[in-house]
Scaffold this motif. Structure first.
Motif, PDB file in Angstrom:
ATOM      1  N   PHE A 182       0.395  -1.229   0.082  1.00 19.20           N
ATOM      2  CA  PHE A 182      -0.097   0.048   0.029  1.00 19.20           C
ATOM      3  C   PHE A 182       1.038   1.630   0.185  1.00 19.20           C
ATOM      4  N   ASP A 183       2.176   1.325   0.339  1.00 19.84           N
ATOM      5  CA  ASP A 183       2.972   2.341   0.497  1.00 19.84           C
ATOM      6  C   ASP A 183       4.396   2.290  -0.954  1.00 19.84           C
ATOM      7  N   GLU A 184       3.602   1.904  -1.201  1.00 21.47           N
ATOM      8  CA  GLU A 184       4.408   1.548  -3.079  1.00 21.47           C
ATOM      9  C   GLU A 184       3.380   2.061  -4.048  1.00 21.47           C
ATOM     10  N   SER A 185       4.328   2.228  -5.038  1.00 19.28           N
ATOM     11  CA  SER A 185       3.244   2.514  -6.551  1.00 19.28           C
ATOM     12  C   SER A 185       3.719   1.885  -7.779  1.00 19.28           C
ATOM     13  N   TYR A 186       2.613   1.723  -8.192  1.00 22.47           N
ATOM     14  CA  TYR A 186       2.979   1.232  -9.272  1.00 22.47           C
ATOM     15  C   TYR A 186       3.671   1.325 -10.472  1.00 22.47           C
ATOM     16  N   ASP A 187       4.846   0.036 -11.033  1.00 20.12           N
ATOM     17  CA  ASP A 187       5.862   0.758 -11.698  1.00 20.12           C
ATOM     18  C   ASP A 187       5.756  -0.356 -13.376  1.00 20.12           C
ATOM     19  N   GLU A 188       6.380  -0.015 -14.512  1.00 17.83           N
ATOM     20  CA  GLU A 188       5.910  -1.192 -15.541  1.00 17.83           C
ATOM     21  C   GLU A 188       7.022  -2.289 -15.151  1.00 17.83           C
ATOM     22  N   PRO A 189       8.458  -2.558 -15.096  1.00 17.27           N
ATOM     23  CA  PRO A 189       9.203  -3.545 -14.413  1.00 17.27           C
ATOM     24  C   PRO A 189       8.038  -4.298 -13.585  1.00 17.27           C
ATOM     25  N   ARG A 190       7.941  -4.154 -13.581  1.00 17.85           N
ATOM     26  CA  ARG A 190       7.423  -5.261 -12.047  1.00 17.85           C
ATOM     27  C   ARG A 190       5.828  -5.568 -11.995  1.00 17.85           C
ATOM     28  N   PHE A 191       4.796  -4.523 -12.302  1.00 16.20           N
ATOM     29  CA  PHE A 191       3.513  -4.152 -12.663  1.00 16.20           C
ATOM     30  C   PHE A 191       2.947  -4.074 -13.447  1.00 16.20           C
ATOM     31  N   PHE A 192       3.839  -3.235 -14.691  1.00 15.42           N
ATOM     32  CA  PHE A 192       2.858  -3.690 -15.819  1.00 15.42           C
ATOM     33  C   PHE A 192       1.948  -2.050 -15.970  1.00 15.42           C
ATOM     34  N   LEU A 193       3.010  -1.462 -15.232  1.00 14.56           N
ATOM     35  CA  LEU A 193       1.854  -0.071 -15.420  1.00 14.56           C
ATOM     36  C   LEU A 193       1.655   0.177 -16.914  1.00 14.56           C
ATOM     37  N   ASP A 194       2.771   0.822 -17.774  1.00 14.81           N
ATOM     38  CA  ASP A 194       2.585   1.671 -18.837  1.00 14.81           C
ATOM     39  C   ASP A 194       1.833   0.256 -19.872  1.00 14.81           C
ATOM     40  N   THR A 195       1.898  -0.867 -19.815  1.00 15.04           N
ATOM     41  CA  THR A 195       1.370  -1.923 -20.906  1.00 15.04           C
ATOM     42  C   THR A 195       0.312  -1.963 -21.598  1.00 15.04           C
ATOM     43  N   VAL A 196       0.032  -1.510 -19.734  1.00 12.81           N
ATOM     44  CA  VAL A 196      -1.897  -1.826 -19.044  1.00 12.81           C
ATOM     45  C   VAL A 196      -2.505  -0.960 -19.600  1.00 12.81           C
ATOM     46  N   ARG A 197      -1.418   0.524 -19.501  1.00  6.24           N
ATOM     47  CA  ARG A 197      -2.613   2.000 -20.001  1.00  6.24           C
ATOM     48  C   ARG A 197      -2.407   1.211 -21.387  1.00  6.24           C
ATOM     49  N   ARG A 198      -1.159   1.239 -21.990  1.00  2.00           N
ATOM     50  CA  ARG A 198      -1.503   1.213 -23.397  1.00  2.00           C
ATOM     51  C   ARG A 198      -2.447   0.174 -24.114  1.00  2.00           C
ATOM     52  N   LEU A 199      -3.159  -0.331 -23.445  1.00  2.00           N
ATOM     53  CA  LEU A 199      -4.096  -1.873 -23.679  1.00  2.00           C
ATOM     54  C   LEU A 199      -5.079  -0.853 -23.478  1.00  2.00           C
TER      55      LEU A 199
END
Length: 271
Positions: A182-199
């Motif tokens: 809960f005190d961490e943030s989404y990112d692409e390398p571990r949690f696919f942030l950019d990929t999911v937003r593009r989809l």
């Protein structure tokens, strides 16, 4: 339900990605308690902790083995569960739409993958209980928790011989569960942030199932998809904020996810 199925078919006739966004309600039918329910509470000493207190980097740094015990117990519960028809329906949909379908899941239990959903089409945005990574962040790699780590009972401590296994294979420092706290943030390398937003930004259909709209990235998925005209469908046993958006789009199904997802997958596969 028929109107929702018709809306899903109509969306599929348009170009764009097809996204299933799943939450704890999907796995509840496999017997896995919802994360924020009473079953998620954990006692350390004389104090009972709420899940949102334990699922933090701060808690891990303060009492790492108590947090590990909680996650290993949750891992035990998930390992003893089996995928339900909803998981299998989405795996079949992924096979039927290999170039268009994406499964975005908040669930860390691994049941989607065990049901056959392909890794290339499955995006566990909150991590996976079966994996660990370096607590010192020496690398982005994730590793399976060793098979020698046993199932543990509720309230059981992590034994010394198990602690010796929960280390980073690269640097030897302590490992941590591969989950988004809960005190961490989404990112692409571990949690696919950019990929999911593009989809989401090129979606034609988003089926939201079993999520209570409590976290940020699922909201981004729905809002980005709605902004480009995607059809939004909400499947849940309870009313929730995603349902308000879906009611103005593809519609809502108020009932268990397994039956609804099976019907939606069948409608899209047999269109």
């Amino acid at each position: 339900m028929q109107a929702v199925l018709d809306a899903c078919r109509a969306a599929l006739a348009r170009p764009g990605s097809v996204i299933a966004l799943t939450g704890a309600g999907v796995s509840a039918e496999s017997g896995i308690p919802t994360f924020r329910g009473k079953e998620g509470y954990w006692t350390v000493g004389a104090r009972e902790y709420h899940p949102q207190e334990l699922a933090t980097l701060a808690a891990f740094e303060a009492m790492p083995w108590e947090v590990w015990a909680w996650y290993l117990y949750r891992r035990t519960v998930c390992r003893r569960a089996a995928p339900n028809p909803g998981h299998h329906a989405l795996a079949q949909l992924a096979t039927a739409l290999p170039d268009r379908f994406a499964l975005v899941t908040q669930n860390v239990d691994g049941l989607h993958r065990r049901a056959g959903s392909p890794a290339a089409q499955t995006f566990p945005i909150h991590g996976e209980l079966s994996l660990m990574r370096c607590a010192a962040d020496c690398a982005l790699d994730r590793w399976p928790i060793p098979d020698a780590v046993p199932d543990i009972a509720r309230g059981e401590a992590v034994a010394a011989e198990v602690r010796a296994l929960l280390v980073c294979p690269r640097c030897g420092e302590m490992a941590r569960p591969h989950v988004l706290w809960f005190d961490e943030s989404y990112d692409e390398p571990r949690f696919f942030l950019d990929t999911v937003r593009r989809l989401a930004g090129r979606a034609t259909l988003v089926v939201v199932a079993g999520t209570s709209a409590q976290t940020n990235l699922p909201w981004q998925v729905v809002r980005l998809a709605a902004a480009v005209g995607a059809t939004i469908v909400d499947v849940n046993v309870e009313d929730n904020p995603f349902g308000d958006i879906a009611a103005r789009s593809g519609g809502v199904i108020r009932g268990p996810a397994a039956a609804a997802l099976t019907a939606i997958a069948d409608a899209l596969i047999s269109r």
